[in-house]
Write a protein that holds these residues in place. Structure first.
Motif, PDB file in Angstrom:
ATOM      1  N   ASP A   1       4.939 -26.146 -13.509  1.00  0.00           N
ATOM      2  CA  ASP A   1       3.602 -25.950 -14.072  1.00  0.00           C
ATOM      3  C   ASP A   1       3.276 -24.472 -13.889  1.00  0.00           C
ATOM      4  O   ASP A   1       2.986 -24.020 -12.782  1.00  0.00           O
ATOM      5  N   LEU A   2       3.328 -23.695 -14.967  1.00  0.00           N
ATOM      6  CA  LEU A   2       3.207 -22.248 -14.858  1.00  0.00           C
ATOM      7  C   LEU A   2       1.815 -21.798 -14.437  1.00  0.00           C
ATOM      8  O   LEU A   2       1.641 -20.687 -13.942  1.00  0.00           O
ATOM      9  N   LYS A   3       0.823 -22.651 -14.638  1.00  0.00           N
ATOM     10  CA  LYS A   3      -0.530 -22.304 -14.223  1.00  0.00           C
ATOM     11  C   LYS A   3      -0.782 -22.679 -12.758  1.00  0.00           C
ATOM     12  O   LYS A   3      -1.613 -22.067 -12.095  1.00  0.00           O
ATOM     13  N   ALA A   4      -0.079 -23.684 -12.268  1.00  0.00           N
ATOM     14  CA  ALA A   4      -0.254 -24.122 -10.873  1.00  0.00           C
ATOM     15  C   ALA A   4       1.062 -24.713 -10.378  1.00  0.00           C
ATOM     16  O   ALA A   4       1.185 -25.918 -10.171  1.00  0.00           O
ATOM     17  N   PRO A   5       2.087 -23.859 -10.194  1.00  0.00           N
ATOM     18  CA  PRO A   5       3.399 -24.388  -9.830  1.00  0.00           C
ATOM     19  C   PRO A   5       3.425 -24.964  -8.421  1.00  0.00           C
ATOM     20  O   PRO A   5       2.700 -24.511  -7.529  1.00  0.00           O
ATOM     21  N   ALA A   6       4.271 -25.972  -8.246  1.00  0.00           N
ATOM     22  CA  ALA A   6       4.505 -26.515  -6.911  1.00  0.00           C
ATOM     23  C   ALA A   6       5.272 -25.493  -6.087  1.00  0.00           C
ATOM     24  O   ALA A   6       6.003 -24.659  -6.634  1.00  0.00           O
ATOM     25  N   ASP A   7       5.124 -25.555  -4.796  1.00  0.00           N
ATOM     26  CA  ASP A   7       5.888 -24.690  -3.903  1.00  0.00           C
ATOM     27  C   ASP A   7       7.380 -24.993  -4.078  1.00  0.00           C
ATOM     28  O   ASP A   7       7.773 -26.161  -4.124  1.00  0.00           O
ATOM     29  N   PRO A   8       8.232 -23.952  -4.202  1.00  0.00           N
ATOM     30  CA  PRO A   8       9.665 -24.217  -4.384  1.00  0.00           C
ATOM     31  C   PRO A   8      10.259 -25.111  -3.302  1.00  0.00           C
ATOM     32  O   PRO A   8      11.107 -25.961  -3.594  1.00  0.00           O
ATOM     33  N   ALA A   9       9.823 -24.943  -2.059  1.00  0.00           N
ATOM     34  CA  ALA A   9      10.359 -25.778  -0.975  1.00  0.00           C
ATOM     35  C   ALA A   9       9.994 -27.245  -1.167  1.00  0.00           C
ATOM     36  O   ALA A   9      10.795 -28.144  -0.866  1.00  0.00           O
ATOM     37  N   ALA A  10       8.802 -27.497  -1.681  1.00  0.00           N
ATOM     38  CA  ALA A  10       8.384 -28.874  -1.929  1.00  0.00           C
ATOM     39  C   ALA A  10       9.212 -29.494  -3.048  1.00  0.00           C
ATOM     40  O   ALA A  10       9.578 -30.676  -2.985  1.00  0.00           O
ATOM     41  N   PHE A  11       9.523 -28.701  -4.068  1.00  0.00           N
ATOM     42  CA  PHE A  11      10.339 -29.224  -5.163  1.00  0.00           C
ATOM     43  C   PHE A  11      11.769 -29.480  -4.701  1.00  0.00           C
ATOM     44  O   PHE A  11      12.382 -30.486  -5.081  1.00  0.00           O
ATOM     45  N   VAL A  12      12.305 -28.590  -3.873  1.00  0.00           N
ATOM     46  CA  VAL A  12      13.636 -28.824  -3.310  1.00  0.00           C
ATOM     47  C   VAL A  12      13.649 -30.118  -2.508  1.00  0.00           C
ATOM     48  O   VAL A  12      14.583 -30.927  -2.601  1.00  0.00           O
ATOM     49  N   ALA A  13      12.608 -30.342  -1.713  1.00  0.00           N
ATOM     50  CA  ALA A  13      12.515 -31.569  -0.928  1.00  0.00           C
ATOM     51  C   ALA A  13      12.462 -32.795  -1.829  1.00  0.00           C
ATOM     52  O   ALA A  13      13.040 -33.848  -1.503  1.00  0.00           O
ATOM     53  N   LEU A  14      11.782 -32.687  -2.973  1.00  0.00           N
ATOM     54  CA  LEU A  14      11.721 -33.810  -3.917  1.00  0.00           C
ATOM     55  C   LEU A  14      13.104 -34.109  -4.490  1.00  0.00           C
ATOM     56  O   LEU A  14      13.527 -35.276  -4.527  1.00  0.00           O
ATOM     57  N   MET A  15      13.809 -33.087  -4.947  1.00  0.00           N
ATOM     58  CA  MET A  15      15.152 -33.317  -5.494  1.00  0.00           C
ATOM     59  C   MET A  15      16.062 -33.920  -4.428  1.00  0.00           C
ATOM     60  O   MET A  15      16.841 -34.840  -4.713  1.00  0.00           O
ATOM     61  N   ARG A  16      15.946 -33.422  -3.220  1.00  0.00           N
ATOM     62  CA  ARG A  16      16.776 -33.967  -2.146  1.00  0.00           C
ATOM     63  C   ARG A  16      16.417 -35.420  -1.850  1.00  0.00           C
ATOM     64  O   ARG A  16      17.301 -36.238  -1.543  1.00  0.00           O
ATOM     65  N   ALA A  17      15.135 -35.766  -1.960  1.00  0.00           N
ATOM     66  CA  ALA A  17      14.719 -37.153  -1.742  1.00  0.00           C
ATOM     67  C   ALA A  17      15.362 -38.082  -2.763  1.00  0.00           C
ATOM     68  O   ALA A  17      15.739 -39.215  -2.439  1.00  0.00           O
ATOM     69  N   VAL A  18      15.499 -37.612  -4.005  1.00  0.00           N
ATOM     70  CA  VAL A  18      16.168 -38.419  -5.031  1.00  0.00           C
ATOM     71  C   VAL A  18      17.643 -38.585  -4.679  1.00  0.00           C
ATOM     72  O   VAL A  18      18.196 -39.692  -4.730  1.00  0.00           O
ATOM     73  N   VAL A  19      18.286 -37.489  -4.313  1.00  0.00           N
ATOM     74  CA  VAL A  19      19.711 -37.528  -3.984  1.00  0.00           C
ATOM     75  C   VAL A  19      19.973 -38.421  -2.780  1.00  0.00           C
ATOM     76  O   VAL A  19      20.939 -39.202  -2.762  1.00  0.00           O
ATOM     77  N   GLU A  20      19.116 -38.342  -1.762  1.00  0.00           N
ATOM     78  CA  GLU A  20      19.371 -39.051  -0.509  1.00  0.00           C
ATOM     79  C   GLU A  20      18.715 -40.421  -0.427  1.00  0.00           C
ATOM     80  O   GLU A  20      18.922 -41.124   0.570  1.00  0.00           O
ATOM     81  N   LEU A  21      17.950 -40.813  -1.435  1.00  0.00           N
ATOM     82  CA  LEU A  21      17.363 -42.153  -1.411  1.00  0.00           C
ATOM     83  C   LEU A  21      18.491 -43.177  -1.280  1.00  0.00           C
ATOM     84  O   LEU A  21      19.473 -43.107  -2.021  1.00  0.00           O
ATOM     85  N   PRO A  22      18.396 -44.129  -0.363  1.00  0.00           N
ATOM     86  CA  PRO A  22      19.500 -45.064  -0.164  1.00  0.00           C
ATOM     87  C   PRO A  22      19.579 -46.150  -1.246  1.00  0.00           C
ATOM     88  O   PRO A  22      20.182 -47.197  -1.030  1.00  0.00           O
ATOM     89  N   LYS A  23      18.976 -45.868  -2.381  1.00  0.00           N
ATOM     90  CA  LYS A  23      18.983 -46.781  -3.518  1.00  0.00           C
ATOM     91  C   LYS A  23      19.226 -45.953  -4.777  1.00  0.00           C
ATOM     92  O   LYS A  23      18.802 -44.807  -4.861  1.00  0.00           O
ATOM     93  N   PRO A  24      19.941 -46.503  -5.748  1.00  0.00           N
ATOM     94  CA  PRO A  24      20.211 -45.737  -6.959  1.00  0.00           C
ATOM     95  C   PRO A  24      18.923 -45.344  -7.684  1.00  0.00           C
ATOM     96  O   PRO A  24      17.955 -46.115  -7.730  1.00  0.00           O
ATOM     97  N   VAL A  25      18.939 -44.146  -8.253  1.00  0.00           N
ATOM     98  CA  VAL A  25      17.840 -43.682  -9.095  1.00  0.00           C
ATOM     99  C   VAL A  25      18.407 -43.454 -10.493  1.00  0.00           C
ATOM    100  O   VAL A  25      19.343 -42.663 -10.678  1.00  0.00           O
TER     101      VAL A  25
END
Length: 244
Positions: free
Chosen positions: A64-88
């Protein structure tokens, strides 16, 4: 207002990005709400798998170019998808840009419809696909990544499937998803978790090794003069100063 719509049916929890007026851009609220929803799914024994989809004509437009999320928070989100113990599983029937491609690549399976399109647009804004490289580069064909990272060209679902960015391009996404979701419902929870851990080991190692450096690089790029010009030009619907 909620920006992630949650429904559940026969072991499959659907998380639909639901900010169509903002093209489901990665705002701080969307990143936080999606992360919280994934955390609930991780601890819920009734959830066999997660289906990640969207409302509107865009899966995710990136930051969101007007109010972007913190890069660290977005990295944590992507990692949560990768590490979720259930398929996404991603269900994509609309456009995917920039950071949205990182979210897509973090998913285990992705089925894309004919109206979907894809572009790594960062280079045209004075940026680079920094943090999204964590899940993208382990999955995508290197030659294709070189082309689309460097040119920002748009490509279609068939090309996304050919390059490994998505699993399958289908005329009818829901028909194509039927055997996938049926297979997940027939699989044991422990078997799915163990199998996913095998499949995501390389991506997880990439996060371990590079996430801090790429998060810092992303923040630095967003603060640069070229990025300010690129984002301003985008919002003003004009070419940035460097276009020849």
């Amino acid at each position: 207002m909620s920006v992630v719509r949650v429904t559940h049916e026969r072991g499959i929890t659907t998380l639909a990005l639901d900010a169509p007026a903002r093209r489901n851009a990665l705002s701080a609220p969307l990143v936080a709400e999606l992360g919280a929803a994934l955390a609930r799914c991780a601890g819920d024994p009734d959830v066999r798998a997660v289906l990640l989809t969207h409302t509107g004509t865009t899966f995710c437009a990136g930051a969101d170019l007007k109010a972007p999320a913190d890069p660290a928070a977005f990295v944590a989100l992507m990692r949560a998808v990768v590490e979720l113990p259930k398929p996404v599983v991603a269900r994509v029937t609309g456009h995917v840009r920039a950071g949205g491609l990182g979210l897509l690549a973090a998913c285990d399976i992705a089925v894309a419809g004919p109206a979907s399109s894809y572009a790594f647009t960062e280079v045209r804004l004075g940026l680079a696909p920094a943090v999204i490289s964590l899940p993208v580069l382990p999955r995508m064909d290197p030659r294709a990544a070189s082309r689309y990272y460097l040119t920002g060209e748009r490509f279609d679902a068939a090309e996304a499937a050919r390059t490994g960015l998505v699993t399958l391009a289908a005329e009818d996404v829901d028909v194509a998803l039927e055997p996938v979701l049926d297979g997940l419902r027939r699989s044991s929870p422990e078997g799915l978790a163990a199998s996913k851990a095998l499949l995501t080991a390389t991506v997880a190692e990439t996060f371990d090794r590079w996430s801090k450096e790429l998060t810092a690089r992303s923040a630095s790029l967003f603060a640069s003069a070229e990025a300010r010009e690129g984002v301003t030009a985008f919002l003003e619907r004009r070419d940035p100063a460097w276009v020849l």
